[in-house]
Each structure stands twice: as C-alpha cells, then as structure tokens.
Design a protein around this motif. Structure first.
Motif, mmCIF file in Angstrom:
data_model
loop_
_atom_site.group_PDB
_atom_site.id
_atom_site.type_symbol
_atom_site.label_atom_id
_atom_site.label_comp_id
_atom_site.label_asym_id
_atom_site.label_seq_id
_atom_site.Cartn_x
_atom_site.Cartn_y
_atom_site.Cartn_z
ATOM 1 N N VAL A 30 0.848 -1.220 0.010
ATOM 2 C CA VAL A 30 -0.192 0.011 0.080
ATOM 3 C C VAL A 30 0.953 1.053 0.065
ATOM 4 C CG1 VAL A 30 -1.737 1.205 1.250
ATOM 5 C CG2 VAL A 30 -1.865 -1.020 0.996
ATOM 6 N N ASN A 31 1.790 1.348 0.778
ATOM 7 C CA ASN A 31 2.871 2.391 0.861
ATOM 8 C C ASN A 31 3.393 2.675 -0.405
ATOM 9 O OD1 ASN A 31 2.235 2.955 3.295
ATOM 10 N ND2 ASN A 31 4.040 1.754 4.356
ATOM 11 N N ALA A 32 4.015 1.409 -1.190
ATOM 12 C CA ALA A 32 4.624 1.857 -2.470
ATOM 13 C C ALA A 32 3.274 2.377 -3.518
ATOM 14 C CB ALA A 32 4.990 0.517 -3.026
ATOM 15 N N ILE A 33 2.598 1.999 -3.445
ATOM 16 C CA ILE A 33 1.243 2.502 -4.329
ATOM 17 C C ILE A 33 1.088 3.999 -3.917
ATOM 18 C CG2 ILE A 33 -1.245 2.637 -4.972
ATOM 19 C CD1 ILE A 33 -1.010 -0.613 -4.224
ATOM 20 N N LYS A 34 1.159 4.446 -2.750
ATOM 21 C CA LYS A 34 0.851 5.947 -2.361
ATOM 22 C C LYS A 34 1.980 6.620 -2.558
ATOM 23 C CE LYS A 34 -2.487 5.044 1.395
ATOM 24 N NZ LYS A 34 -2.829 4.895 2.629
ATOM 25 N N ASP A 35 3.140 6.052 -2.535
ATOM 26 C CA ASP A 35 4.404 6.615 -3.080
ATOM 27 C C ASP A 35 4.242 7.124 -4.453
ATOM 28 O OD1 ASP A 35 5.364 6.769 -0.381
ATOM 29 O OD2 ASP A 35 6.719 5.132 -0.791
ATOM 30 N N MET A 36 3.633 6.643 -5.197
ATOM 31 C CA MET A 36 3.538 7.025 -6.642
ATOM 32 C C MET A 36 2.695 8.337 -6.992
ATOM 33 S SD MET A 36 2.753 3.481 -8.430
ATOM 34 C CE MET A 36 2.431 3.771 -10.074
ATOM 35 N N GLY A 37 2.068 8.743 -6.148
ATOM 36 C CA GLY A 37 1.432 10.211 -6.155
ATOM 37 C C GLY A 37 0.009 10.083 -6.820
#
Length: 675
Positions: free
Chosen positions: A349-356
């Motif tokens: 989830v954090n990796a997805i959110k880091d994409m902006g």
C-alpha cells in the motif's frame, strides 16, 4: 508416545532424577536457569506450603521466559500457584490429546495441555508455553515422601482473573463471564462492547458458557467501524467459535481448517484457520474465516483478522481477541488494502501511495471496478531488493507492473482456478496489455498450494480468497514482473520446461544461460511441445532424447537461441512483430521473414498477432503458437512455444556411422574379455 534410540539419553536423565533424593524446592533453588521463578516462589508463602506437603506438578518458566514478559511479579501468589497443578504427572502421563489440569490457584483455573507431533517425540504445550522436553521430568518428594514433578517451559503462564479492586471478583471465568466482565479482567486498550451487545441481542450466551474445552474469537470494538455491527447475525456469532478444541497459537498447526459452530446446517459452511507473518524478529498471528459455502447474506471467501491479544485461558477453553469480526464482507478491495494501515500488505500500500497521482488513480480503479482479482505482494516481498527499489522509482514501469497484478471482470477463487487447471494450464488476462497470468495448483488432499506466474516470476499464494464487496485478493510472496533469475535458473525450476532443460544438459549447452554479461532471447518449447512433436516426428524425437545423439539436440537448441550484447534490448514478441511489419512484400501473404542472429546461423521467421493478444510464429511453412511470450529473466527473455523449431530431416544418421559404432562396440567387448 514415540520411542526410539534418540530417547535413551532422556530415560537415563530421568533415572538419575529418580534416585536423587533432593526435594523439588532444592532443585529449583540450585538451578541458575530458574532463578527468576525461584524468587517468586520464595515470596509466596502458599506456594512454599504446597511444595512441602502436597503432590504437585510444577511448570517452571525459564529466566528467558520472564524476560519476554516484563514485570509480572506484583502478585507472586497468583503467578506461582498457577504454575502448579494438583497431581504429579510425568510427560508420559500427560495424555495424547488436549486435556486440562487444575492449578493450585484459588478457584482452580485449568492449564490446558496440547500435544503436537515432533520429530523424535510429541511436543507438549502448557497453554501456549512449550515444555522443554530434555529439561523436564525432574523428580522429587515432599516431606511425607510423596512424588513431585518439575517441568521447564519457555513462556510464563498468566491466569485470567479480576483485578483486586473489582467489585465482583472472578477467579476462574467462563468465556461468557469474560465477555460480560471484560473491563475488570483485562488491562488492555481495546474494548469488546459491540460484540457483547450482539451476543445478547441474539441470545447466544449459551455457546460461550458451554462446559468443556472450546476456542472463542472475540472482535474488539475498533473492528466495528463503518456500521459493521449491522452485518452481525446468529450465524456470524456461531462462526466465531470452534467447538471441542482448545487452540493456542503456538501449538496449533498453521493454515489447517477447523470446523465452527456455523456448520450446523447445510446452507453455509465456515472453517477457521490460524496463520502468521514474520516482520523482522516479530511474529504476527492472524486468524481467518473461510466461508466455503455461502448464501445471500454470507459471502464466499476469506476474512483475515489480526489477533490483537492471543491465548487468554478461561474455564471452558481459550479466547483470542481479534482486530475485526470474521465472516463479514463489507469493504471494497481498496478499503481492504488500507484497513489497519495495510497490515500484512502495508509495504504494498505504501509503495502505491508513494507514486502520487498515479498511485491514487490505481487505488480508485480498485474501488470502481467490479469482480476483480488482485494479486498483492506481502510485506516481505517488497523488502531489501535493489532491482525492485529501482523499479519503484520509475512510476510508469511500476504502474505497468501493478496492472499485471490485476485481473478485471473475473473473481478467480482458488476452487475456480483448480477446476480450470485440471485439463490445461489456466491463464487469465491482466490489465497490462499483452501480459497474462499463468496458474498452477498442487492439491494433495490435505495441502493445497497455488502458484502464479507473471512476467517470468513465479509467486506462491500465501493467503488466498480474501473477500471484498467488489472482488477478492490473493496475497503472494513475490512481486510479479520483476525478474530475479537467470534463464538457466528459470529453465531449471519451471515445471513445464523440463524437457528442454534436459536436452540442454546433454552436452553442456545450458551452461551459457547463466552468463549475465550477455543478453539472450530463447524460444523454449514447453514439455507438451515435445510430446506433440513426438507424434509428428516419432523417430526424430526419440533420437534427440538419446545420449548418443546429444550433438543433434545441441544443434537444434542452437537454432532457438539468440545472443546479443548486454546493452542491446532482447527480442520481445512486440519487437519482432515490429521488425516484421516494417519489411513487407508479397511473400507469405504480405510479410517478409525477419532474420534473427542465432548461435547457428540465422533464424528466419515472422510474427502474426491474433485476437486476445496471442501470437503465432511462422517458420518454414509451420505456424507455431506462442504459449507464453516475454518471460523476463535477469539476462534475457524467454518465449515459451507450442512446437520446437524442428523438421524431420534435422536428425539423420547414415548407415556407415551405425556400422562404425557397432564395430567399435565389438572391439570394446573383445578388449574387456582379453584383460
């Protein structure tokens, strides 16, 4: 109890303790590994009297066990007496299945004994503590000469009792009394009012006070947000109880199904399984309900909940406090990912959110779409990989990888995949154009393992069928589409490429496929391709798989392999097709063969794209289906094909050669006889 040669040292150890006349109190005092327990023993007058005059079994935690639990010394009487039971029992007298022994603590709360099959003997657990077998069965006597037994354990046993300040003291509560008096029994930030109200509303108190030994799961109030309480009915409450089995987290077999009370009728069937995740040095325990057979109100699939406080012993079994109710499916795939900060999927989830913005759009897609299947990598899959970290910084590449993890308009339950997989390799289209997922399910009756391949990466499904309102999630142990093996290792480990790997080993052809300083494009016939070719060219294929014709096998494989400079991109199917369409004339219906530089000369072919993103190789008048295009590896790419690039005349053995071989064999036989 199992007996074999490994147990003789233990029996000799027991014999020494039988002939030794020291009291149990002296043995505890003289054991440096029990100094913490002995300090509590000294402070408890009741425990000392018990040791002097009664037959007992003592389960003594080691010093390291106390260090794990911090300060539990406020009431030495309570703690020490709960580690004593009222009859001397050696390990061979502790039964062969779950049973309870009554402790010396006021109210006689039980400690629960569980057996788990070990390599040399059954492992024995006292509540959740493992009995240290080699350091147990220590014998002694009390003042009147009656036997006492000491066993060492690796955890501290904590009884469930009211606080001293409580107006109504409870010394040995049932699960119902625990539920009704939770605030006076447990010092914990969570509360259980919502579930308690539902039990009272549906008059289900009886199942929590039933005598015997059972396992109860009680969701805490935190898990009742978003009006979740409205979904709780009688069946769901029944689905939180495993009858007639007392299951603590350590001794319970993981991912083994246990029947619940919800299975009384034929309309639904619900089982519960324990599972866990390791985060660094910490083990996180989970429980999951699997609704195998649902109805209009109870959705098929798995609901996963973290155990927020485990192993609470009660008079009629054990209680586990869980993060949210089981069996309740009221969240979208997006909400399920983000629940409790992602939990087991937190890194994903954090990796997805880091994409902006791109990541937010992907999450919104998960919410808007219907009947989706998401293959979500677990936390460990996204840790410590330099190649993966580099890809995560490339938003477009990572988005393409994310899309490869998503199947739309199709809920792919394990049962559905297993059904489709019986006759052929099941594959599904992903949101990433031209990228399919390929599935394999190994079903051994008691164990079922599903693997999925995408972009050349094989991942195992570690948690399956997590149910959401608009789809399901399978948690996998690898990120798809991020190559991590060489072509050699891919051939070695892929179960459908065994035949090509075997042929490549005959003369060492495969060794070059581990070279990371070059780029390879390899057209690899799958096992079924060789089987089908055996029907077309029986004599040729028979020879190819014989050691004496290894040279021919190598020569044929060289036709399938293209070697490029390490900086040159491999020949993807799309690249070959582009080269094909850029060189048109009237040959072959408007296409001209592309010449690809192989190890042996050049490979002349052209690619046609068919409906549903499938491809066909046209080679020497043959049309060969590409079963799996663009299987990425660290040193190149594989195209799995449905027939080898082979013609019958490729393997010829003249009679003269046969005569020479026969003559040489005859000479060898004569030489052996002479000498």
């Amino acid at each position: 109890m199992k007996t074999n040669c490994y147990l003789w040292p233990i029996y000799f150890y027991l014999l020494l303790h039988y002939v030794c006349a020291d009291s149990i109190e002296e043995k505890i005092r003289n054991d440096p590994d029990l100094s913490e327990f002995y300090a509590l023993l000294e402070a408890s007058q009741l425990a000392n009297v018990t040791l002097q005059y009664k037959q007992v079994t003592i389960f003594a935690p080691t010093n390291s066990a106390f260090q794990m639990y911090g300060n539990l010394r406020d009431d030495p009487n309570t703690l020490v007496l709960y580690h004593m039971t009222s009859a001397p029992k050696r390990t061979d007298q502790l039964g062969t299945s779950s049973l309870s022994l009554y402790s010396e603590l006021e109210g006689s709360p039980p400690v629960w004994i569980t057996h788990r099959t070990g390599q040399y003997h059954d492992d024995i657990y006292v509540n959740n503590a493992r009995l240290l077998f080699i350091q147990s069965n220590i014998m002694g006597t009390e003042k009147n000469g009656n036997e006492q037994v000491l066993h060492k354990i690796d955890e501290v046993l904590v009884p469930t009792r009211s606080q001293k300040s409580a107006s109504k003291r409870l010394y040995n509560p049932t699960a119902l009394e625990f539920l009704e008096n939770y605030e006076s029994l447990i010092q914990h930030p969570h509360r259980v009012r919502s579930f308690r109200q539902k039990v009272q509303q549906f008059n289900k108190q009886d199942i929590f006070k039933t005598e015997g030994g059972h396992t109860f799961f009680i969701p805490v109030d935190e898990g009742f947000k978003n009006e979740r309480a409205a979904f709780i009915d009688e069946k769901i409450i029944d689905g939180h109880v495993i009858p007639k089995q007392v299951l603590f987290t350590n001794p319970t077999k993981k991912d083994a199904p246990f029947q619940t009370l919800a299975n009384g009728d034929n309309d639904i069937r619900v089982v519960i399984l324990f599972t866990q995740e390791q985060r660094g040095s910490t083990i996180i325990n989970y429980v999951k309900s699997h609704t195998l057979l649902g109805d209009g109100k109870h959705t098929q699939g798995v609901v996963l909940a973290e155990i927020v406080k485990a192993n609470i012993p009660v008079k009629n079994g054990v209680i586990h406090l869980i993060q949210k109710p089981l069996m309740v499916v009221d969240s979208t795939v997006k909400d399920l990912l983000q629940e409790k900060d992602g939990g087991i999927l937190n890194n994903f989830v954090n990796a997805i959110k880091d994409m902006g913005m791109e990541g937010e759009e992907f999450l919104n897609k998960l919410e808007r779409s219907h009947d989706i299947t998401l293959f979500a990598p677990c936390n460990k899959a996204l840790e410590g990989d330099l190649t993966l970290n580099s890809i995560l910084r490339d938003k477009q590449r990572f988005l393409d990888i994310l899309n490869m993890h998503l199947v739309v308009d199709n809920r792919l339950y394990v049962e559905k995949i297993l059904k489709h997989n019986r006759n052929k390799i099941f594959q599904a289209h992903t949101l990433s154009r031209g990228k399919n997922l390929y599935f394999n399910v190994v079903d051994s009756g008691t164990n079922r393992t599903m693997s999925v391949e995408g972009g050349g990466v094989n991942a195992t499904v570690v948690q399956s069928d997590l149910a959401a309102t608009n789809g399901i999630i399978h948690i996998i142990d690898r990120v798809l589409g991020v190559p991590c093996t060489t072509i050699w290792d891919k051939l070695r480990t892929d179960p459908m490429l065994n035949s090509t790997f075997y042929l490549g080993n005959l003369q060492g052809f495969n060794r070059q496929l581990n070279d990371t300083k070059r780029k390879f494009t390899y057209f690899v016939p799958r096992d079924k391709a060789w089987t089908d070719a055996r029907v077309l060219f029986p004599s040729t294929i028979k020879k190819l798989f014989m050691h004496e014709f290894a040279y021919h096998a190598t020569r044929i494989l060289e036709r399938h392999l293209i070697i490029s400079d390490v900086n040159e991109p491999p020949y993807t199917i799309e690249r070959i097709k582009q080269l094909t369409t850029n060189r048109t004339n009237r040959s072959y219906g408007g296409f001209l063969d592309v010449e690809l530089p192989t190890v042996r000369g050049s490979l002349k072919l052209f690619i046609e794209e068919r409906p549903n993103n499938t491809y066909v190789i046209n080679w020497r008048g043959e049309q060969i289906h590409v079963f799996r295009p663009n299987v990425e590896c660290t040193n190149g790419i594989i195209h799995v094909i449905d027939l080898p690039l082979l013609q019958e005349r490729d393997v010829r053995v003249n009679r003269a050669t046969k005569k020479h071989v026969t003559y040489l064999l005859a000479l060898v036989c004569v030489f052996i006889k002479l000498f």
